[in-house]
Write a protein that holds these residues in place. Structure first.
Motif, PDB file in Angstrom:
ATOM      1  N   ILE A 180       0.846  -1.204   0.000  1.00 17.64           N
ATOM      2  CA  ILE A 180       0.000   0.000   0.000  1.00 17.64           C
ATOM      3  C   ILE A 180       0.881   1.255   0.000  1.00 17.64           C
ATOM      4  N   ALA A 181       1.963   1.212   0.763  1.00 20.66           N
ATOM      5  CA  ALA A 181       2.872   2.376   0.821  1.00 20.66           C
ATOM      6  C   ALA A 181       3.404   2.690  -0.580  1.00 20.66           C
ATOM      7  N   ILE A 182       3.830   1.651  -1.278  1.00 23.51           N
ATOM      8  CA  ILE A 182       4.381   1.846  -2.632  1.00 23.51           C
ATOM      9  C   ILE A 182       3.305   2.454  -3.539  1.00 23.51           C
ATOM     10  N   LYS A 183       2.081   1.927  -3.427  1.00 23.88           N
ATOM     11  CA  LYS A 183       0.988   2.405  -4.297  1.00 23.88           C
ATOM     12  C   LYS A 183       0.600   3.857  -4.003  1.00 23.88           C
ATOM     13  N   VAL A 184       0.338   4.155  -2.726  1.00 30.04           N
ATOM     14  CA  VAL A 184      -0.204   5.488  -2.444  1.00 30.04           C
ATOM     15  C   VAL A 184       0.835   6.589  -2.666  1.00 30.04           C
ATOM     16  N   LEU A 185       2.111   6.230  -2.608  1.00 30.18           N
ATOM     17  CA  LEU A 185       3.144   7.250  -2.874  1.00 30.18           C
ATOM     18  C   LEU A 185       3.452   7.362  -4.365  1.00 30.18           C
ATOM     19  N   GLY A 186       2.795   6.532  -5.173  1.00 32.60           N
ATOM     20  CA  GLY A 186       2.994   6.607  -6.625  1.00 32.60           C
ATOM     21  C   GLY A 186       4.388   6.177  -7.050  1.00 32.60           C
ATOM     22  N   VAL A 187       4.974   5.261  -6.279  1.00 37.59           N
ATOM     23  CA  VAL A 187       6.335   4.799  -6.603  1.00 37.59           C
ATOM     24  C   VAL A 187       6.287   3.911  -7.848  1.00 37.59           C
ATOM     25  N   GLN A 188       7.172   4.194  -8.782  1.00 38.16           N
ATOM     26  CA  GLN A 188       7.275   3.406 -10.019  1.00 38.16           C
ATOM     27  C   GLN A 188       8.748   3.251 -10.369  1.00 38.16           C
ATOM     28  N   GLY A 189       9.024   2.409 -11.352  1.00 38.77           N
ATOM     29  CA  GLY A 189      10.407   2.287 -11.838  1.00 38.77           C
ATOM     30  C   GLY A 189      11.305   1.620 -10.822  1.00 38.77           C
ATOM     31  N   LYS A 190      12.459   2.269 -10.555  1.00 42.24           N
ATOM     32  CA  LYS A 190      13.477   1.608  -9.735  1.00 42.24           C
ATOM     33  C   LYS A 190      13.425   2.077  -8.273  1.00 42.24           C
ATOM     34  N   VAL A 191      13.618   1.115  -7.400  1.00 41.64           N
ATOM     35  CA  VAL A 191      13.562   1.387  -5.962  1.00 41.64           C
ATOM     36  C   VAL A 191      14.860   0.871  -5.331  1.00 41.64           C
ATOM     37  N   THR A 247      10.242  -7.599   1.786  1.00 40.43           N
ATOM     38  CA  THR A 247      10.741  -6.275   1.387  1.00 40.43           C
ATOM     39  C   THR A 247      10.943  -6.238  -0.129  1.00 40.43           C
ATOM     40  N   THR A 248      11.641  -7.237  -0.650  1.00 39.28           N
ATOM     41  CA  THR A 248      11.898  -7.282  -2.094  1.00 39.28           C
ATOM     42  C   THR A 248      10.646  -7.692  -2.871  1.00 39.28           C
ATOM     43  N   SER A 249       9.950  -8.704  -2.365  1.00 33.73           N
ATOM     44  CA  SER A 249       8.795  -9.213  -3.129  1.00 33.73           C
ATOM     45  C   SER A 249       7.719  -8.138  -3.256  1.00 33.73           C
ATOM     46  N   SER A 250       7.583  -7.284  -2.255  1.00 32.49           N
ATOM     47  CA  SER A 250       6.564  -6.224  -2.340  1.00 32.49           C
ATOM     48  C   SER A 250       6.898  -5.212  -3.440  1.00 32.49           C
ATOM     49  N   ILE A 251       8.192  -4.954  -3.614  1.00 36.02           N
ATOM     50  CA  ILE A 251       8.616  -4.027  -4.674  1.00 36.02           C
ATOM     51  C   ILE A 251       8.258  -4.632  -6.035  1.00 36.02           C
ATOM     52  N   ILE A 252       8.589  -5.891  -6.219  1.00 35.46           N
ATOM     53  CA  ILE A 252       8.351  -6.548  -7.508  1.00 35.46           C
ATOM     54  C   ILE A 252       6.851  -6.773  -7.728  1.00 35.46           C
ATOM     55  N   TRP A 253       6.156  -7.184  -6.691  1.00 33.89           N
ATOM     56  CA  TRP A 253       4.692  -7.407  -6.761  1.00 33.89           C
ATOM     57  C   TRP A 253       3.992  -6.134  -7.230  1.00 33.89           C
ATOM     58  N   GLY A 273       5.143  -4.024  -9.304  1.00 35.10           N
ATOM     59  CA  GLY A 273       5.544  -3.654 -10.672  1.00 35.10           C
ATOM     60  C   GLY A 273       6.788  -2.786 -10.737  1.00 35.10           C
ATOM     61  N   CYS A 274       7.534  -2.696  -9.636  1.00 29.58           N
ATOM     62  CA  CYS A 274       8.772  -1.896  -9.626  1.00 29.58           C
ATOM     63  C   CYS A 274       9.981  -2.839  -9.646  1.00 29.58           C
ATOM     64  N   ASP A 275      11.158  -2.243  -9.879  1.00 26.12           N
ATOM     65  CA  ASP A 275      12.398  -3.034  -9.918  1.00 26.12           C
ATOM     66  C   ASP A 275      13.268  -2.710  -8.716  1.00 26.12           C
ATOM     67  N   PRO A 276      13.652  -3.735  -7.952  1.00 25.34           N
ATOM     68  CA  PRO A 276      14.560  -3.470  -6.831  1.00 25.34           C
ATOM     69  C   PRO A 276      15.984  -3.228  -7.327  1.00 25.34           C
ATOM     70  N   VAL A 277      16.627  -2.215  -6.755  1.00 30.48           N
ATOM     71  CA  VAL A 277      18.050  -1.968  -7.046  1.00 30.48           C
ATOM     72  C   VAL A 277      18.768  -2.135  -5.709  1.00 30.48           C
ATOM     73  N   PHE A 278      19.539  -3.210  -5.600  1.00 29.23           N
ATOM     74  CA  PHE A 278      20.160  -3.521  -4.317  1.00 29.23           C
ATOM     75  C   PHE A 278      21.407  -2.689  -4.061  1.00 29.23           C
ATOM     76  N   CYS A 279      21.565  -2.302  -2.813  1.00 30.18           N
ATOM     77  CA  CYS A 279      22.754  -1.584  -2.363  1.00 30.18           C
ATOM     78  C   CYS A 279      23.231  -2.349  -1.132  1.00 30.18           C
ATOM     79  N   ASP A 280      24.479  -2.741  -1.096  1.00 26.35           N
ATOM     80  CA  ASP A 280      24.969  -3.649  -0.041  1.00 26.35           C
ATOM     81  C   ASP A 280      24.898  -2.995   1.347  1.00 26.35           C
ATOM     82  N   ILE A 281      25.049  -3.864   2.336  1.00 26.80           N
ATOM     83  CA  ILE A 281      24.878  -3.421   3.733  1.00 26.80           C
ATOM     84  C   ILE A 281      26.218  -3.111   4.399  1.00 26.80           C
ATOM     85  N   ASN A 282      26.106  -2.487   5.544  1.00 25.71           N
ATOM     86  CA  ASN A 282      27.242  -2.363   6.445  1.00 25.71           C
ATOM     87  C   ASN A 282      27.228  -3.624   7.327  1.00 25.71           C
ATOM     88  N   PRO A 283      28.310  -4.403   7.335  1.00 28.82           N
ATOM     89  CA  PRO A 283      28.265  -5.686   8.049  1.00 28.82           C
ATOM     90  C   PRO A 283      28.169  -5.552   9.564  1.00 28.82           C
TER      91      PRO A 283
END
Ligand SMILES: Cc1ncc(COP(=O)(O)O)c(C=O)c1O
Length: 358
Positions: free
Chosen positions: A63-74, A84-90, A92-102
């Motif tokens: 719902i957060a992704i939808k109501v904020l009108g998020v599209q394209g790359k996240v 977290t990832t499946s909601s982005i893809i579900w 219709g957006c594309d996840p762009v991963f950025c690595d973590i601080n270990p």
């Protein structure tokens, strides 16, 4: 048997008192009085700007992704639960991963900017195990590049930084109230939005878009939660401080007992009021982690390899290497932590781990 987690069960008579009213009113769902009461009590108890109760934390993200009108790359983290990832893809957006601080287990904000392109519209990151990301830095980047910020705050009930609930940051923060969370409503989730307009859009979106019986205020889905779940949430809520104290004592016992054994702990941020939502420990290799996991199982003790896999390795995402996240997913183990766990049981778990490491 010692499970990795067990839901906190409130005294049954408290739950029964709420359900009696449900039977009297014969009203089970559709924004009933207990849902309204739960929303008010959660908002007031945790000093939240607003609190919209939904059926789970995954739908809260969608719902957060939808109501904020998020599209394209996240831009997102590879070290989180799959939702977290499946909601982005579900959505219709594309996840762009950025690595973590270990050390913190959170997305490394130093590398976010290099991932931003013209198609990027949002940053969706997790406060891993309730440890807040570098909010100041992320919001500065979002402002510079005009990006929306959604926090997966599934683990964050009661977490504060500098005296402010971590749920009050971002365009929207999404909470899970699943039975395994320290505070729960059996199944449930919530959105905390930064303004009244967004909150109204969320309220419409969780109820098919209904703005009255025959009018629709935009696209919606069914993410309403029920009176039964609100009754459970209301029954658990008064025990928050007691649950927190119990978990704090168990967490500290684990830390004291394992501190010189060769395992590493998550580095928590400063100026933090933490909620002790998980007990993650990191071993020096996958083989040691797996051996400890098995050894505990032999004693009927169930730890969890969590989160794993690193989400960049899901078979439905574009392959990309995320060394820190992959290494953490290989070496991490979440140890049992729940209200009913005893200090004796923690002692046993720690001695088995130490015996395995020596
Ligand atoms: C980081 C994270 N995000 C999202 C979710 C999804 O929440 P829910 O189970 O309420 O759908 C979870 C659930 O464990 C989670 O850990």
């Amino acid at each position: 048997m010692i499970p990795v987690t067990r839901p906190f069960m409130p005294p049954k008579k408290i739950f029964d008192a709420y359900t009696e009213g449900i039977w009297d009113r014969c009203l089970l769902t559709n924004d009933g009085p207990l849902v309204k009461m739960y929303e008010t009590e959660m908002r007031e108890r945790f000093y939240l700007e607003n609190f919209t109760f939904v059926s789970n934390g995954t739908l809260a993200l969608q719902i957060a992704i939808k109501v904020l009108g998020v599209q394209g790359k996240v831009i997102t983290t590879p070290f989180s639960y799959v939702a977290t990832t499946s909601s982005i893809i579900w959505s219709g957006c594309d996840p762009v991963f950025c690595d973590i601080n270990p050390e913190s287990f959170n997305i490394d904000p130093e590398h976010i900017e290099e991932k931003i392109t013209d198609d990027t519209t949002a940053i969706l990151v997790t406060h891993v195990f309730g440890n807040p990301v570098d909010i100041e830095k992320i919001e500065r980047i979002a402002k510079t590049y005009n990006l929306k910020v959604i926090y997966d705050a599934a683990h964050c009930i009661g977490v504060e930084i500098a005296g402010k609930s971590v749920l009050n940051f971002g365009d929207i923060s999404c909470l899970s109230l699943h039975a395994t969370k320290m505070l729960h409503s059996a199944e449930g989730g919530a959105l905390v939005a930064k303004d009244a307009e967004t909150t109204r859009a969320i309220e419409l979106a969780r109820n098919f878009g209904h703005d009255g019986p025959e009018n629709f205020g935009g696209l919606g889905i069914n993410a309403k939660n029920s009176e039964i779940h609100a009754a459970m949430g209301l029954s658990v809520l008064p025990f928050f401080d007691e649950i927190l104290e119990k978990r704090r004592a168990l967490y500290m016992q684990y830390k004291d007992s394992l501190s010189n054994s060769g395992v590493k702990f998550q580095s928590l941020g400063s100026n933090l009021k933490y909620n002790f939502s998980y007990m993650p420990v990191v071993f020096s290799s996958k083989s040691i982690r797996d051996a400890v996991h098995e050894k505990l199982k032999e004693h009927d003790i169930y730890s969890r390899i969590y989160f794993s896999p690193s989400l960049n390795l899901l078979d439905y995402v574009e392959p990309i290497s995320m060394p820190h996240s992959e290494n953490l997913a290989d070496c991490i183990l979440c140890l049992p932590l729940y209200y009913d766990l005893s200090h004796k049981e923690v002692e046993l778990i720690c001695s088995l781990i130490k015996h395995n490491l020596s």
